[in-house]
Scaffold this motif. Structure first.
Motif, mmCIF file in Angstrom:
data_model
loop_
_atom_site.group_PDB
_atom_site.id
_atom_site.type_symbol
_atom_site.label_atom_id
_atom_site.label_comp_id
_atom_site.label_asym_id
_atom_site.label_seq_id
_atom_site.Cartn_x
_atom_site.Cartn_y
_atom_site.Cartn_z
ATOM 1 N N TRP A 36 -43.793 12.972 130.998
ATOM 2 C CA TRP A 36 -43.963 13.123 132.438
ATOM 3 C C TRP A 36 -42.844 12.373 133.130
ATOM 4 C CZ3 TRP A 36 -46.948 16.200 135.350
ATOM 5 C CH2 TRP A 36 -48.035 16.827 134.748
ATOM 6 N N TYR A 37 -42.255 13.009 134.122
ATOM 7 C CA TYR A 37 -41.189 12.437 134.920
ATOM 8 C C TYR A 37 -41.660 12.356 136.372
ATOM 9 C CZ TYR A 37 -38.160 13.858 131.026
ATOM 10 O OH TYR A 37 -37.586 14.028 129.796
ATOM 11 N N ARG A 38 -41.008 11.501 137.133
ATOM 12 C CA ARG A 38 -41.237 11.530 138.575
ATOM 13 C C ARG A 38 -39.901 11.407 139.295
ATOM 14 N NH1 ARG A 38 -44.696 5.943 139.416
ATOM 15 N NH2 ARG A 38 -43.016 4.419 138.995
ATOM 16 N N GLN A 39 -39.903 11.954 140.480
ATOM 17 C CA GLN A 39 -38.676 11.973 141.271
ATOM 18 C C GLN A 39 -38.992 11.546 142.694
ATOM 19 O OE1 GLN A 39 -36.726 15.825 141.568
ATOM 20 N NE2 GLN A 39 -34.725 14.829 141.775
ATOM 21 N N TYR A 40 -38.354 10.447 143.094
ATOM 22 C CA TYR A 40 -38.438 10.013 144.485
ATOM 23 C C TYR A 40 -37.464 10.847 145.300
ATOM 24 C CZ TYR A 40 -40.700 5.885 142.454
ATOM 25 O OH TYR A 40 -41.543 5.046 141.772
ATOM 26 N N SER A 41 -37.728 10.970 146.566
ATOM 27 C CA SER A 41 -36.874 11.755 147.440
ATOM 28 C C SER A 41 -35.437 11.248 147.381
ATOM 29 C CB SER A 41 -37.387 11.685 148.875
ATOM 30 O OG SER A 41 -36.574 12.434 149.741
ATOM 31 N N GLY A 42 -34.508 12.137 147.056
ATOM 32 C CA GLY A 42 -33.103 11.780 147.016
ATOM 33 C C GLY A 42 -32.660 11.047 145.765
ATOM 34 N N LYS A 43 -33.563 10.903 144.796
ATOM 35 C CA LYS A 43 -33.241 10.189 143.558
ATOM 36 C C LYS A 43 -33.329 11.122 142.363
ATOM 37 C CE LYS A 43 -33.068 6.179 145.698
ATOM 38 N NZ LYS A 43 -31.798 5.419 145.843
ATOM 39 N N GLN A 44 -32.791 10.676 141.240
ATOM 40 C CA GLN A 44 -32.906 11.442 139.998
ATOM 41 C C GLN A 44 -34.300 11.271 139.392
ATOM 42 O OE1 GLN A 44 -29.654 10.259 137.438
ATOM 43 N NE2 GLN A 44 -28.341 11.880 138.240
ATOM 44 N N ARG A 45 -34.663 12.232 138.579
ATOM 45 C CA ARG A 45 -35.933 12.119 137.875
ATOM 46 C C ARG A 45 -35.883 10.976 136.879
ATOM 47 N NH1 ARG A 45 -35.012 17.709 137.525
ATOM 48 N NH2 ARG A 45 -36.364 18.947 138.867
ATOM 49 N N GLU A 46 -37.028 10.310 136.724
ATOM 50 C CA GLU A 46 -37.130 9.252 135.731
ATOM 51 C C GLU A 46 -38.333 9.532 134.841
ATOM 52 O OE1 GLU A 46 -37.771 5.477 137.630
ATOM 53 O OE2 GLU A 46 -39.732 6.051 138.409
ATOM 54 N N LEU A 47 -38.173 9.232 133.564
ATOM 55 C CA LEU A 47 -39.255 9.419 132.605
ATOM 56 C C LEU A 47 -40.219 8.249 132.729
ATOM 57 C CD1 LEU A 47 -40.342 11.082 130.167
ATOM 58 C CD2 LEU A 47 -38.939 9.608 128.705
ATOM 59 N N LEU A 80 -51.609 13.582 132.429
ATOM 60 C CA LEU A 80 -51.260 12.229 132.829
ATOM 61 C C LEU A 80 -52.403 11.702 133.688
ATOM 62 C CD1 LEU A 80 -49.030 10.052 132.650
ATOM 63 C CD2 LEU A 80 -48.288 10.813 134.917
ATOM 64 N N GLN A 81 -53.176 10.791 133.122
ATOM 65 C CA GLN A 81 -54.241 10.134 133.866
ATOM 66 C C GLN A 81 -53.646 8.921 134.563
ATOM 67 O OE1 GLN A 81 -57.715 10.984 134.153
ATOM 68 N NE2 GLN A 81 -57.507 9.458 135.773
ATOM 69 N N MET A 82 -53.747 8.910 135.872
ATOM 70 C CA MET A 82 -53.157 7.835 136.672
ATOM 71 C C MET A 82 -54.272 7.055 137.356
ATOM 72 S SD MET A 82 -49.857 9.812 138.301
ATOM 73 C CE MET A 82 -50.868 10.819 139.373
ATOM 74 N N THR A 83 -54.309 5.774 137.161
ATOM 75 C CA THR A 83 -55.295 4.906 137.793
ATOM 76 C C THR A 83 -54.585 3.774 138.522
ATOM 77 O OG1 THR A 83 -55.543 3.501 135.845
ATOM 78 C CG2 THR A 83 -56.971 5.428 135.977
ATOM 79 N N SER A 84 -55.351 3.058 139.337
ATOM 80 C CA SER A 84 -54.801 1.926 140.105
ATOM 81 C C SER A 84 -53.502 2.319 140.797
ATOM 82 C CB SER A 84 -54.585 0.721 139.178
ATOM 83 O OG SER A 84 -55.791 0.332 138.560
ATOM 84 N N LEU A 85 -53.513 3.468 141.429
ATOM 85 C CA LEU A 85 -52.290 3.992 142.039
ATOM 86 C C LEU A 85 -51.807 3.104 143.167
ATOM 87 C CD1 LEU A 85 -53.184 7.759 141.895
ATOM 88 C CD2 LEU A 85 -51.109 6.737 140.953
ATOM 89 N N LYS A 86 -50.482 3.037 143.284
ATOM 90 C CA LYS A 86 -49.812 2.212 144.289
ATOM 91 C C LYS A 86 -48.950 3.108 145.175
ATOM 92 C CE LYS A 86 -49.337 -1.504 140.859
ATOM 93 N NZ LYS A 86 -48.354 -2.394 140.162
ATOM 94 N N PRO A 87 -48.639 2.647 146.363
ATOM 95 C CA PRO A 87 -47.759 3.456 147.230
ATOM 96 C C PRO A 87 -46.433 3.802 146.563
ATOM 97 C CG PRO A 87 -48.806 1.726 148.513
ATOM 98 C CD PRO A 87 -49.183 1.468 147.073
ATOM 99 N N GLU A 88 -45.932 2.929 145.717
ATOM 100 C CA GLU A 88 -44.654 3.208 145.049
ATOM 101 C C GLU A 88 -44.770 4.269 143.956
ATOM 102 O OE1 GLU A 88 -46.087 0.216 145.502
ATOM 103 O OE2 GLU A 88 -45.788 -1.112 143.760
ATOM 104 N N ASP A 89 -45.985 4.751 143.687
ATOM 105 C CA ASP A 89 -46.153 5.862 142.770
ATOM 106 C C ASP A 89 -45.964 7.199 143.484
ATOM 107 O OD1 ASP A 89 -48.865 4.052 141.287
ATOM 108 O OD2 ASP A 89 -46.839 4.285 140.471
ATOM 109 N N THR A 90 -45.817 7.158 144.790
ATOM 110 C CA THR A 90 -45.608 8.378 145.560
ATOM 111 C C THR A 90 -44.304 9.048 145.144
ATOM 112 O OG1 THR A 90 -46.854 7.555 147.468
ATOM 113 C CG2 THR A 90 -45.241 9.306 147.878
ATOM 114 N N ALA A 91 -44.412 10.290 144.669
ATOM 115 C CA ALA A 91 -43.260 11.021 144.152
ATOM 116 C C ALA A 91 -43.720 12.424 143.769
ATOM 117 C CB ALA A 91 -42.678 10.313 142.919
ATOM 118 N N VAL A 92 -42.754 13.254 143.393
ATOM 119 C CA VAL A 92 -43.068 14.538 142.771
ATOM 120 C C VAL A 92 -43.023 14.327 141.263
ATOM 121 C CG1 VAL A 92 -42.445 16.960 142.530
ATOM 122 C CG2 VAL A 92 -42.074 15.789 144.714
ATOM 123 N N TYR A 93 -44.069 14.786 140.596
ATOM 124 C CA TYR A 93 -44.198 14.589 139.148
ATOM 125 C C TYR A 93 -43.942 15.904 138.417
ATOM 126 C CZ TYR A 93 -45.961 9.888 139.871
ATOM 127 O OH TYR A 93 -46.061 8.552 140.210
#
Length: 118
Positions: A36-47, A80-93
């Protein structure tokens, strides 16, 4: 060429949970490590998480202890089970096989938006 369809994203408050799913159009899961990858606006995808063919997993430090990746080869699906989510987890997955994703011609799905906000 294999295609991926991600789903399960949404808007949650900090501390909430979401479960993402990724369906592949071909039976490649048994052959490849999936991630699973995520991509913040204007950034590259990260694993952020990977599950190996044998079931072992690996996580980025930023999600370790909060996210759990799993796979169901019979259903061509990775979760991908995501728990204890934080604002910094906001992204496209997105999901992909890291070996395939390293190619400049890699095929990516549309992704699923996760928004964590109060």
């Amino acid at each position: 060429q294999v295609q991926f369809v991600e789903s399960g994203g949404g808007s949650v408050q900090p501390g909430g949970s979401l479960r993402l799913s990724c369906l592949a159009t071909e039976s490649i899961f048994s052959e490849y490590t999936m991630g699973w990858y995520r991509q913040y606006s204007g950034k590259q995808r990260e694993l952020v998480a990977a599950v190996f063919t044998g079931g072992n997993t690996n996580y980025a430090n930023s999600v370790k202890g909060r996210f759990t990746i799993s796979r169901d080869n019979a259903k061509n699906t990775v979760y991908l089970q995501m728990t204890s989510l934080k604002p910094e987890d906001t992204a496209v997955y997105y999901c992909n096989a890291p070996l395939l994703a390293s190619s400049p011609r890699a095929s990516w799905g549309q992704g699923t938006q996760v928004t964590v906000s109060s």
